[in-house]
Structures are given as C-alpha cells and as structure tokens.
Scaffold this motif. Structure first.
Motif, PDB file in Angstrom:
ATOM      1  N   ASN A 336      64.041  -0.756  94.857  1.00 14.33           N
ATOM      2  CA  ASN A 336      62.892  -0.606  94.017  1.00 14.33           C
ATOM      3  C   ASN A 336      61.458  -0.967  94.807  1.00 14.33           C
ATOM      4  OD1 ASN A 336      61.098   0.007  91.629  1.00 14.33           O
ATOM      5  ND2 ASN A 336      60.691  -2.100  91.871  1.00 14.33           N
ATOM      6  N   TYR A 337      61.386  -2.175  95.439  1.00 20.17           N
ATOM      7  CA  TYR A 337      60.174  -2.694  96.090  1.00 20.17           C
ATOM      8  C   TYR A 337      60.125  -2.118  97.531  1.00 20.17           C
ATOM      9  CZ  TYR A 337      59.223  -5.580  92.248  1.00 20.17           C
ATOM     10  OH  TYR A 337      58.790  -5.862  90.918  1.00 20.17           O
ATOM     11  N   TRP A 340      58.580   1.143  96.841  1.00 21.07           N
ATOM     12  CA  TRP A 340      57.263   1.051  96.548  1.00 21.07           C
ATOM     13  C   TRP A 340      56.352   0.679  97.916  1.00 21.07           C
ATOM     14  CZ3 TRP A 340      52.817  -1.781  97.167  1.00 21.07           C
ATOM     15  CH2 TRP A 340      51.919  -1.779  96.271  1.00 21.07           C
ATOM     16  N   LEU A 354      51.261   3.449  91.382  1.00 18.42           N
ATOM     17  CA  LEU A 354      51.926   2.225  92.287  1.00 18.42           C
ATOM     18  C   LEU A 354      51.550   1.056  91.126  1.00 18.42           C
ATOM     19  CD1 LEU A 354      50.884   2.421  95.742  1.00 18.42           C
ATOM     20  CD2 LEU A 354      52.916   2.998  94.636  1.00 18.42           C
ATOM     21  N   TRP A 356      51.693   1.522  87.689  1.00 20.75           N
ATOM     22  CA  TRP A 356      52.900   1.446  86.859  1.00 20.75           C
ATOM     23  C   TRP A 356      54.140   1.144  87.350  1.00 20.75           C
ATOM     24  CZ3 TRP A 356      52.559   1.808  81.833  1.00 20.75           C
ATOM     25  CH2 TRP A 356      51.428   2.314  81.372  1.00 20.75           C
ATOM     26  N   TRP A 357      54.093   1.586  88.781  1.00 17.34           N
ATOM     27  CA  TRP A 357      55.703   1.114  89.281  1.00 17.34           C
ATOM     28  C   TRP A 357      55.815  -0.352  89.623  1.00 17.34           C
ATOM     29  CZ3 TRP A 357      57.185   4.627  94.040  1.00 17.34           C
ATOM     30  CH2 TRP A 357      58.669   4.216  94.436  1.00 17.34           C
ATOM     31  N   GLY A 361      58.606  -2.496  87.742  1.00 16.48           N
ATOM     32  CA  GLY A 361      59.404  -3.326  88.689  1.00 16.48           C
ATOM     33  C   GLY A 361      59.511  -4.570  88.353  1.00 16.48           C
TER      34      GLY A 361
END
Length: 385
Positions: A336-337, A340, A354, A356-357, A361
C-alpha cells in the motif's frame, strides 16, 4: 577572469562533517558513550554477542540522532537522569514502589505512564485551543506538554525494564512485548516524530490533529490497564524470548507511528481543501509535504522491520515466509505505502487523493496490527485483547 585564472582557482571542498560539530555535540556524545560503557560493564556477562551488538548500535545511533536533531541532546540526558533516579530508589526491593514517595507518585513505571497519559491529553487540548483561537501561547504550551509526555514515556521504559528484573531474572525483559507496552512505544515514537516536524517546518498548528491519534492510543492504554490489568509485568512467552524482538518491534513502530502521523495530516489537508480551518492550519502544500516525508520514513523502517521479521521467523520456525495472516497483512501494508510513494514520486500525484489514501492506509495498518490478532489465527496469535 580568463581561462588560466579559472584553472588556478581550487575547487571548493566541503569540510568533513565533524569540523562542524560544536562543544555541545561532543558533550552529548561523551555522555552517551559513558552511559553505554557503564551499561556494558555492568551487564555484558548477561548479554550474548547479538545483544552486545544491539547496545553498540544503539549508542552510535543515539549519538547520530542527537547530532541530527539538537533538542535530543537535552531531552535524552534529562530523561536518563530521571530514570536512573527511579532505578536507584528501588535498589533491590520492588516493594519500595509502594512506600517511597517519588516512586509511588512519579517515577515508578505505572506512575510515569499515568503522567504520560494526562500530559498527552492536556497537550491535545492546548493544541486545539491554539488552533481555534490562533493562540501562539497555547500552541507553545501544547508543545512543551508533548515533550513532557514523551519524557514520561521514556522514564517508564527504563524503570519498567528494571522492575521486571526485580521480580525475577526469568521475568525481566525489554518492555516491547505486549499490546500495553507497544501502545506506549507508539505514543512515544509518534510524539517525537511530530515534534521533529513541528520544529522542522516551524509550525505548531499540526499538533491538534496528530495528538488526536496519540490520545486515542492513550485511551486504549487506560482501558487496557484498568479493565484487563495489562500493566502487570508477565514473563515472556517462548515465541518472544529472542533478541530479534529488541530490534524488530521498535523498527515496526517507527513505521506505525509515521503512518498514523501522515494519516492525521491527511485529515487536516482534506479539511483545509474544503475550507474547514483552512485559515488556521499550515498551508495545504505544507501539510502534503510533511505527510510525504512521514510516509517515506515510515516505509523505510517498516521495510527494515519486515526484513528483520523474516529473519526472526527463519530463526524461530525454520522459514523466512509462511503466508501466516500477520505476514500477509504486513505485505499488504508494505505494498500500500510502496504504491503511495510510487504515484507521488514517479507519477507526480498530489492533493486530496493522496490524503484520502493516507487515511485509508491507516485503517489497513490498524487491521494488520490489531485486527489480525482479533479475528484471524496463525503463528502470531499471541497478542490478543
């Protein structure tokens, strides 16, 4: 200036970094080396070669950290003196924690952690007062309270470590072994990381949001303490009786703390984008930049922790990876990161997506940390609520 004159000008060479060190840097390094030497002299017979290497790396790392971030040069010695005071007051008698005034109300591990909880709550309130009323004084008080709370957590760490050994040599261990202990570690790391960015970007208006997640962790600590009596020191279960724990867990929680900090700044950035508190918060771009730096640091340490965890698994269970639920969700967090950072650095993404991500996360990370232990079973099912 003609070509021959240009050739005669020597190229500029940056002086070695140690030329820029001041007397305070040398004094701090000397104090850390002295403390490390005393610890090695007293306890080296109880440490294997790996633990001795960890001590050496911790000394070198702390010196470098103090040179990199100047406030640590005062923070660490002060906390160390308070912790040594608590250890000295105990002597060899754990029962003194109930009779000695300074232990009972200030320096015993449970007293220190209660102070930490109160100070973090007060810091959060002062940061919100500062944000809503645009009060620099309230912001400054919030910052000092956060430093004090982090100091109480550091005192807790060393005094609790000693308390374990006062109970018994087979009970004592570095206090990073259960949910109660690692939540305090999370508060400590997240607070220190925030304080660094607060100074680095010369703004205290992010503290109201970052201290929200720290205060949530404090709420969990209080519930876990009084409802489950989790503060009681217990012997390590066999799965955790390894020197790997001393490096894997702290590295993991630098990652967790970084991701939590980034998520709360993502919330602030989203509110700012919709005009909520926009005039009171740091600029939209500043929030995004700090969020990016926090995730970059967290990703680095989470990667290191994942590698260390695989090596620990190989040592304990004979294989680096077994697709255990905890390992699988750790991989999901890592991916996930990684994604990102990829879309920000390579694709140039910015803005609300980003933010929201980062918020989502943190939810993924929280499930990987707590949810897996609560709802899934596997080799890591030893840390339950």
């Amino acid at each position: 200036m003609n070509t021959s004159q240009l050739a005669a000008v020597p190229p500029s060479i940056d002086p070695p970094f140690w030329r820029g060190l001041k007397w305070g840097d040398h004094l701090f390094a000397g104090l850390v080396l002295l403390a490390g030497g005393i610890a090695f002299g007293r306890y080296h017979a109880l440490m294997d070669v790996y633990e001795q290497a960890i001590l050496l790396a911790a000394v070198a790392g702390l010196i470098a950290f103090g040179w990199f971030w100047k406030p640590i040069r005062l923070f660490v010695p002060l906390c160390g003196l308070l912790a040594l005071g608590g250890v000295a007051l105990y002597g060899d008698d754990l029962a003194r924690g109930q009779s000695a005034f300074w232990l009972k109300y200030v320096l015993a591990s449970q007293s220190a952690v209660m102070w930490m909880c109160v100070l973090f709550f007060l810091a959060m309130l002062m940061y919100w007062v500062g944000l809503l009323r645009r009060s620099d004084t309230a912001d400054a008080i919030g910052s000092w309270l956060t430093w004090a709370a982090a100091g109480a957590a550091m005192v807790w760490f060393f005094v609790r470590w000693r308390e374990g050994y006062l109970i018994g040599a087979d009970v004592g261990h570095v206090p990073v072994s259960n949910l109660y202990e690692v939540f305090i570690l999370f508060c400590f790391i997240t607070a220190l990381m925030y304080l660094y960015y607060e100074q680095r970007f010369a703004t205290r208006r992010m503290g109201a949001f970052v201290l929200l997640v720290v205060s949530a962790a404090v709420g969990f600590i209080l519930w876990y303490t009084f409802d489950r009596q989790a503060h009681e020191i217990q012997p390590l279960i066999p799965a955790l009786q390894s020197w790997w724990m001393k490096i894997h867990v702290p590295a993991n929680f630098v990652g967790y703390g970084s991701f939590a900090l980034a998520a709360m700044l993502g919330v602030a950035q989203l509110l700012s984008s919709y005009g909520v508190l926009a005039s009171r918060l740091p600029s939209y771009d500043t929030l995004g930049e700090v969020m990016y730096k926090a995730i970059a640091v967290g990703f680095l340490f989470f990667t290191i922790a994942t590698i260390l965890g695989a090596m620990w698994a190989a040592d304990a269970w004979g294989g680096y990876w077994s697709w255990d639920p905890k390992e699988t969700w750790a991989l999901i967090v890592w991916l996930n990161y990684a994604a990102w950072l990829h879309v920000r650095l390579v694709k140039g993404w910015r803005g609300n997506v980003l933010a929201w991500w980062a918020v989502i996360g943190l939810l993924v990370t929280t499930f990987a940390f707590l949810g897996v232990n609560m709802f899934l079973s596997g080799l890591h099912s030893y840390g339950s609520l």
